[in-house]
Design a protein around this motif. Sequence first.
Motif, PDB file in Angstrom:
ATOM      1  N   GLU A 419      40.456  36.087  47.072  1.00  0.00           N
ATOM      2  CA  GLU A 419      41.271  37.050  46.346  1.00  0.00           C
ATOM      3  C   GLU A 419      40.546  37.533  45.087  1.00  0.00           C
ATOM      4  O   GLU A 419      40.592  38.725  44.750  1.00  0.00           O
ATOM      5  CB  GLU A 419      42.619  36.419  45.959  1.00  0.00           C
ATOM      6  N   ILE A 420      39.875  36.623  44.394  1.00  0.00           N
ATOM      7  CA  ILE A 420      39.194  36.989  43.154  1.00  0.00           C
ATOM      8  C   ILE A 420      38.053  37.959  43.426  1.00  0.00           C
ATOM      9  O   ILE A 420      37.866  38.948  42.710  1.00  0.00           O
ATOM     10  CB  ILE A 420      38.665  35.728  42.437  1.00  0.00           C
ATOM     11  N   THR A 422      37.822  40.052  45.724  1.00  0.00           N
ATOM     12  CA  THR A 422      38.351  41.362  46.101  1.00  0.00           C
ATOM     13  C   THR A 422      38.566  42.243  44.876  1.00  0.00           C
ATOM     14  O   THR A 422      38.425  43.473  44.947  1.00  0.00           O
ATOM     15  CB  THR A 422      39.664  41.201  46.895  1.00  0.00           C
ATOM     16  N   ILE A 423      38.881  41.638  43.746  1.00  0.00           N
ATOM     17  CA  ILE A 423      39.006  42.411  42.507  1.00  0.00           C
ATOM     18  C   ILE A 423      37.672  43.059  42.163  1.00  0.00           C
ATOM     19  O   ILE A 423      37.612  44.245  41.793  1.00  0.00           O
ATOM     20  CB  ILE A 423      39.472  41.505  41.348  1.00  0.00           C
ATOM     21  N   MET A 426      36.954  45.909  44.492  1.00  0.00           N
ATOM     22  CA  MET A 426      37.679  47.114  44.068  1.00  0.00           C
ATOM     23  C   MET A 426      36.947  47.808  42.925  1.00  0.00           C
ATOM     24  O   MET A 426      36.873  49.040  42.874  1.00  0.00           O
ATOM     25  CB  MET A 426      39.100  46.746  43.648  1.00  0.00           C
ATOM     26  N   ALA A 427      36.400  47.014  42.006  1.00  0.00           N
ATOM     27  CA  ALA A 427      35.632  47.592  40.904  1.00  0.00           C
ATOM     28  C   ALA A 427      34.404  48.322  41.431  1.00  0.00           C
ATOM     29  O   ALA A 427      34.075  49.432  40.986  1.00  0.00           O
ATOM     30  CB  ALA A 427      35.227  46.494  39.924  1.00  0.00           C
ATOM     31  N   ILE A 437      35.525  45.473  32.803  1.00  0.00           N
ATOM     32  CA  ILE A 437      36.224  44.244  33.203  1.00  0.00           C
ATOM     33  C   ILE A 437      36.148  43.230  32.075  1.00  0.00           C
ATOM     34  O   ILE A 437      37.136  42.542  31.774  1.00  0.00           O
ATOM     35  CB  ILE A 437      35.623  43.683  34.496  1.00  0.00           C
ATOM     36  N   PHE A 442      43.929  41.169  31.078  1.00  0.00           N
ATOM     37  CA  PHE A 442      44.522  40.578  32.274  1.00  0.00           C
ATOM     38  C   PHE A 442      45.498  39.483  31.867  1.00  0.00           C
ATOM     39  O   PHE A 442      45.330  38.848  30.818  1.00  0.00           O
ATOM     40  CB  PHE A 442      43.433  39.992  33.184  1.00  0.00           C
ATOM     41  N   ALA A 448      42.132  35.676  37.735  1.00  0.00           N
ATOM     42  CA  ALA A 448      41.549  36.992  37.500  1.00  0.00           C
ATOM     43  C   ALA A 448      41.060  37.123  36.057  1.00  0.00           C
ATOM     44  O   ALA A 448      40.040  37.757  35.789  1.00  0.00           O
ATOM     45  CB  ALA A 448      42.572  38.076  37.817  1.00  0.00           C
ATOM     46  N   GLU A 449      41.790  36.516  35.148  1.00  0.00           N
ATOM     47  CA  GLU A 449      41.413  36.602  33.738  1.00  0.00           C
ATOM     48  C   GLU A 449      40.037  36.001  33.482  1.00  0.00           C
ATOM     49  O   GLU A 449      39.335  36.399  32.540  1.00  0.00           O
ATOM     50  CB  GLU A 449      42.465  35.877  32.898  1.00  0.00           C
TER      51      GLU A 449
END
Length: 460
Positions: A419-420, A422-423, A426-427, A437, A442, A448-449
Amino acid sequence: MKHYDAIVIGSGQAGTPLSKKLANAGLKTALIEKRWVGGTCVNDGCSPTKAMIASAKAAWSAYHNKNIGVFSEIVKLDFAAILKRKNGIVQMMRDNSEQGILETENLDLYYGSAEFNAEKELSITMNDGHTEIFTADQIFINVGEKPEIPVIEGLEETGYLTSTTIMELNEIPEQLLVIGSGYIGLEFGQMYSRFGSKVTILEPSERILSREDGDIAEEVTKILSEENIRLLTNSKAVSVSRNEKRITVNLESNGEKNALECTHILVAAGRKPQSAALKVEAAGITIDKKGYIKVNEKLETNVKGIYALGDVKGGPAFTHIAFDDYRIIAANVIRQENKTTEGRMVPYCMFIDPQLGRIGITEQEARDKGLNVKVATLKNSSVARSIETGDERGMMKAVVDAATGQILGASILAEQGGEIVTILQMAMMGGVTYDRILNGVFAHPTYAESLNNLFMTLDK
């Protein structure tokens, strides 16, 4: 002889939606499946293995939780219940897929094995034994891969498991030897270790995960070793033999000969395309030396009107890539667009625990290409969320273009690593540079943070 506008061979994650899309577009379509609809992902791969991995994670957590003050006096593993849950998930997904096919107008589903007689002609040997001849204006091949079995003296006679047959076991292997340390080998090795097997993994190379950066491979090695999984690198099986319930495996390890005992062998030494059974040479379809069907950037073979999707065409063997193959072909064949595979991103996630999520290039690939890059790394022992949840294993890593700040790739070995990463994908898709980023706001405290902190390492 039956004639169709389109024939799809194989009902995997590309073949099934493509057949429905073609039929919905008004094309008389046939879908040929030799076993069960859903392909490897639903029946033998993603869904069943990840269901069982979830059970293994729960077992591991029961013991690990003592580190955060929760003690389980009795942990009972009901393997029959684990298998029942897994089988239930598979059956539900398979049935839903089949129902969707049967409810689609203009689409006929046949259970049987296909082989080419000529360019656009197929013999279908139905599962009830009779054979029919089909022809079509367009043919789409989505037959996937199967396990490749290395030549090892005594292996066939002794018996072995594959990623498919191991999930049919009703017992937990006492001692499991895994031949190969790719994704399949590591995922199954860790899973069965957590179920109670004594696991040894053989890898002929100097280290596991040769396609990943050395520091990532080192972290994975550390994590697996801490779970008492034995990793033997520079090692290969030379011969095997059985004595009642015990198997003796003779090895060559670091130039020396030795032996070990086990009760079961899992062969996870790679996969090969299922093109041979199709007799593609009868249609004039070109394959490479490994048997993969050659296609162009639009997934069309050298024979006009015949396409290949998913693993059988070679390249990244992932469900999401097969599904994107379907989208490309559907766009071009039905809507007359001009989509290609050029430049598409190839994310993936290895579902060991913690997960290894990957996107783009590695640091080593960047260095080999002579790119001017900056590399951000952060151990999870410095991530607040990891500390708070009591799981500080692993690390995060990103490769950045030194001149533009664009993110070129990332490796996230962490809880929810898929999941991380994938962030970051997306970037990359949106052209978001690392500094945005770094300075992004966040929610705290989230995984994510930690991307703030990861990119802070570049500004020191």
